[in-house]
Write a protein that holds these residues in place. Sequence first.
Motif, PDB file in Angstrom:
ATOM      1  N   LEU A 140       0.820  -1.213   0.000  1.00  0.00           N
ATOM      2  CA  LEU A 140       0.000   0.000   0.000  1.00  0.00           C
ATOM      3  C   LEU A 140       0.851   1.260   0.000  1.00  0.00           C
ATOM      4  N   PHE A 141       2.015   1.202   0.630  1.00  0.00           N
ATOM      5  CA  PHE A 141       2.890   2.373   0.604  1.00  0.00           C
ATOM      6  C   PHE A 141       3.300   2.695  -0.832  1.00  0.00           C
ATOM      7  N   GLU A 142       3.658   1.651  -1.603  1.00  0.00           N
ATOM      8  CA  GLU A 142       4.013   1.879  -3.003  1.00  0.00           C
ATOM      9  C   GLU A 142       2.814   2.414  -3.781  1.00  0.00           C
ATOM     10  N   ALA A 143       1.635   1.800  -3.566  1.00  0.00           N
ATOM     11  CA  ALA A 143       0.438   2.236  -4.286  1.00  0.00           C
ATOM     12  C   ALA A 143       0.062   3.671  -3.923  1.00  0.00           C
ATOM     13  N   ALA A 144       0.204   4.019  -2.633  1.00  0.00           N
ATOM     14  CA  ALA A 144      -0.122   5.380  -2.207  1.00  0.00           C
ATOM     15  C   ALA A 144       0.871   6.384  -2.777  1.00  0.00           C
ATOM     16  N   THR A 145       2.141   6.010  -2.814  1.00  0.00           N
ATOM     17  CA  THR A 145       3.161   6.895  -3.370  1.00  0.00           C
ATOM     18  C   THR A 145       2.889   7.188  -4.840  1.00  0.00           C
ATOM     19  N   LEU A 146       2.402   6.174  -5.558  1.00  0.00           N
ATOM     20  CA  LEU A 146       2.104   6.329  -6.983  1.00  0.00           C
ATOM     21  C   LEU A 146       0.709   6.899  -7.240  1.00  0.00           C
ATOM     22  N   LYS A 147      -0.032   7.240  -6.155  1.00  0.00           N
ATOM     23  CA  LYS A 147      -1.373   7.823  -6.277  1.00  0.00           C
ATOM     24  C   LYS A 147      -2.315   6.915  -7.067  1.00  0.00           C
ATOM     25  N   GLN A 148      -2.299   5.625  -6.744  1.00  0.00           N
ATOM     26  CA  GLN A 148      -3.102   4.659  -7.483  1.00  0.00           C
ATOM     27  C   GLN A 148      -4.472   4.421  -6.859  1.00  0.00           C
ATOM     28  N   LEU A 149      -4.734   4.972  -5.673  1.00  0.00           N
ATOM     29  CA  LEU A 149      -6.029   4.780  -5.023  1.00  0.00           C
ATOM     30  C   LEU A 149      -6.964   5.924  -5.402  1.00  0.00           C
ATOM     31  N   ASN A 150      -8.205   5.581  -5.740  1.00  0.00           N
ATOM     32  CA  ASN A 150      -9.181   6.623  -6.037  1.00  0.00           C
ATOM     33  C   ASN A 150      -9.714   7.199  -4.720  1.00  0.00           C
ATOM     34  N   PRO A 151     -10.504   8.281  -4.763  1.00  0.00           N
ATOM     35  CA  PRO A 151     -10.960   8.913  -3.512  1.00  0.00           C
ATOM     36  C   PRO A 151     -11.683   7.966  -2.565  1.00  0.00           C
ATOM     37  N   LEU A 166      -6.129   2.463   8.525  1.00  0.00           N
ATOM     38  CA  LEU A 166      -4.747   2.880   8.763  1.00  0.00           C
ATOM     39  C   LEU A 166      -4.629   3.726  10.028  1.00  0.00           C
ATOM     40  N   ARG A 167      -5.618   4.555  10.304  1.00  0.00           N
ATOM     41  CA  ARG A 167      -5.577   5.366  11.526  1.00  0.00           C
ATOM     42  C   ARG A 167      -5.644   4.481  12.766  1.00  0.00           C
ATOM     43  N   GLU A 168      -6.431   3.412  12.702  1.00  0.00           N
ATOM     44  CA  GLU A 168      -6.495   2.482  13.833  1.00  0.00           C
ATOM     45  C   GLU A 168      -5.152   1.793  14.043  1.00  0.00           C
ATOM     46  N   ILE A 169      -4.512   1.368  12.950  1.00  0.00           N
ATOM     47  CA  ILE A 169      -3.210   0.704  13.063  1.00  0.00           C
ATOM     48  C   ILE A 169      -2.159   1.680  13.574  1.00  0.00           C
ATOM     49  N   ALA A 170      -2.195   2.917  13.071  1.00  0.00           N
ATOM     50  CA  ALA A 170      -1.226   3.923  13.510  1.00  0.00           C
ATOM     51  C   ALA A 170      -1.381   4.221  14.991  1.00  0.00           C
ATOM     52  N   ALA A 171      -2.628   4.254  15.476  1.00  0.00           N
ATOM     53  CA  ALA A 171      -2.865   4.559  16.889  1.00  0.00           C
ATOM     54  C   ALA A 171      -2.317   3.473  17.799  1.00  0.00           C
ATOM     55  N   ALA A 172      -2.212   2.242  17.283  1.00  0.00           N
ATOM     56  CA  ALA A 172      -1.695   1.137  18.095  1.00  0.00           C
ATOM     57  C   ALA A 172      -0.185   1.207  18.263  1.00  0.00           C
ATOM     58  N   GLY A 173       0.490   2.003  17.437  1.00  0.00           N
ATOM     59  CA  GLY A 173       1.937   2.171  17.568  1.00  0.00           C
ATOM     60  C   GLY A 173       2.722   0.978  17.057  1.00  0.00           C
ATOM     61  N   GLY A 174       4.007   0.936  17.404  1.00  0.00           N
ATOM     62  CA  GLY A 174       4.880  -0.147  16.981  1.00  0.00           C
ATOM     63  C   GLY A 174       5.300  -0.009  15.529  1.00  0.00           C
ATOM     64  N   PRO A 175       6.041  -0.992  15.009  1.00  0.00           N
ATOM     65  CA  PRO A 175       6.501  -0.927  13.614  1.00  0.00           C
ATOM     66  C   PRO A 175       5.358  -0.820  12.608  1.00  0.00           C
ATOM     67  N   LEU A 176       4.263  -1.571  12.845  1.00  0.00           N
ATOM     68  CA  LEU A 176       3.130  -1.488  11.931  1.00  0.00           C
ATOM     69  C   LEU A 176       2.495  -0.102  11.981  1.00  0.00           C
ATOM     70  N   GLY A 177       2.433   0.478  13.178  1.00  0.00           N
ATOM     71  CA  GLY A 177       1.890   1.824  13.309  1.00  0.00           C
ATOM     72  C   GLY A 177       2.719   2.853  12.565  1.00  0.00           C
ATOM     73  N   SER A 178       4.035   2.699  12.612  1.00  0.00           N
ATOM     74  CA  SER A 178       4.912   3.626  11.881  1.00  0.00           C
ATOM     75  C   SER A 178       4.691   3.512  10.378  1.00  0.00           C
ATOM     76  N   MET A 179       4.539   2.267   9.901  1.00  0.00           N
ATOM     77  CA  MET A 179       4.272   2.076   8.476  1.00  0.00           C
ATOM     78  C   MET A 179       2.940   2.707   8.088  1.00  0.00           C
ATOM     79  N   ALA A 180       1.927   2.530   8.939  1.00  0.00           N
ATOM     80  CA  ALA A 180       0.615   3.110   8.647  1.00  0.00           C
ATOM     81  C   ALA A 180       0.697   4.628   8.577  1.00  0.00           C
ATOM     82  N   ASP A 181       1.479   5.243   9.470  1.00  0.00           N
ATOM     83  CA  ASP A 181       1.664   6.698   9.435  1.00  0.00           C
ATOM     84  C   ASP A 181       2.256   7.149   8.098  1.00  0.00           C
ATOM     85  N   GLU A 182       3.257   6.421   7.621  1.00  0.00           N
ATOM     86  CA  GLU A 182       3.899   6.788   6.358  1.00  0.00           C
ATOM     87  C   GLU A 182       2.916   6.670   5.192  1.00  0.00           C
ATOM     88  N   ILE A 183       2.076   5.634   5.228  1.00  0.00           N
ATOM     89  CA  ILE A 183       1.096   5.462   4.148  1.00  0.00           C
ATOM     90  C   ILE A 183       0.079   6.598   4.174  1.00  0.00           C
TER      91      ILE A 183
END
Length: 526
Positions: free
Chosen positions: A258-269, A279-296
């Motif tokens: 998803l990070f690659e897809a988001a970087t390439l703007k491949q998701l529609n609205p 992603l906000r739920e995963i980011a709120a949980a913290g940890g490595p997965l939370g950091s990845m969710a923040d970047e996405i």
Amino acid sequence: MPTDRSAGSAPTRRLTLRHRLAWLLRVNRLLGSRHEFTVRTKFAAAWPSGPDPRSINPSTIYRWEAGSSAIPHSAVRRYEELLELAPGRLVAAFDYELRANRPMIESAPALARDHQVEPRTLDRRLDAYLDRVCAPAVMTGCDWDDLTELLATRPAAYLPGRAWREIAQRLLAEMLVACGQAWLQRFEAVNRLLAHPAAQGELIDACAVAAADRDNQVMISTMAALGHSNHRDSISVLLRQLTNPTDDRALWGTLSALFEAATLKQLNPDQRRRATRTLREIAAAGGPLGSMADEILQALWTLTGPVAIGCAGRQYSLRGPVSLVAQRVAHAAAAALATAPETFTDDVFPQLVEELLFDPSEEARLEVSMLIAASPYRSGIAQALSSELRRGRTLTGDPERSGTLLSALRMVGGSPERSLIERIVLADGLPGPTVSVAAYAIGHFTPVPPASWWDSAISKHLADWHRSKSPTSLAALRGLAYSAGVTGSQTPLQRLKTDPTTPLAARAAATWWKNQPTYITTSAQL
């Protein structure tokens, strides 16, 4: 190179793609086994003796190796032939670097092939490959490279639906269990088919089925394969796994894709809104997965258009103090070279080593490891990394540092380094994460460990598991199943599968590997 850096230092810019590829050609000619070719005029004089009778000017070689002129596929192949390298060694590295740094996915390889034969001959070659895929017979990495390139340059080619399905399912299955150059060639082949109008649907379906299989032992690669695809069904598969992942490994691979897809703007609205909630739920949980969710999330809602993917040329900041480690490893690797021209200097290699060990991007570290593995520095840096692992308290200290060194060594090491990895797997008193990384890594070294070692390793970690029930003991057992699987070692797999004391997850891992067809595992090693 500075002797010390901290996380607060100025960002370092990665080497550009052009300079990486030029460096790979240059060091293979200057540091390879054909010492006479260190002189450009002699290399140019030998050029027309191959299948291409055209001569070449030494100045052309200079421009290729300086990065000031693009090099064609036929020339990269001629480097392999003249320097007596394994077929595809340089081409696979070029294809991977070019693919990883392309802004949008395309079916045809960026290193365009120049077929100097009649179309009818190419059609017969395509038919022969299809017969072997469907038979099924053994397919090498070079076979997949040729087959998918033929298909990529024929987007309107007609094949029965069953043929596309068998190609997609078999290619994905081989990529998931391959290593090294064999993996590089199949990774490129998968990307070609993901952009092929007739093949992409079947390959996306194959990824979706593999992702839904809870016993799949290479889940991260399964999901990450969809990251560069701009097909709507790819995004749908990723969003399903994001909201209802098969397991944690599937979620990790989904976030990477998803990070690659988001970087390439491949998701529609609508897709962005759906992804954002989870992603906000995963980011709120913290940890490595939370950091990845923040970047996405940042990539999803950045208003700028698509940016180039890949790592070449981008800036990065190092994590924590680096001290002299990268410089020490680079100097030791260079000193291990058997021979080098007296006037030879290499300002590129030390920076590549720095990226290999300390770049915060896992993708960047993988990219540079593949470059170094295709260069004459391979054995030297393997020796240097082994020495670094033996140094002081490296193995007993921070598992992140030892894990980084082990992951790098896994990509470049060989027979001389295997004994160190064997000892780490069997050692007492080391951090659990360090041991589990070594258990996964041992399958990438040749030759395969002897039966007595497998018995000792399995017995030790079964005992550790029953004593502690720790996740790292279980990870080590699953790592041993992975390594036995990629090397085709059936006896340790059989023991893990049938021993009643084996924990369920490790038994499932061994069973999955045991169930891989022989033609898949045999082909994936070629």
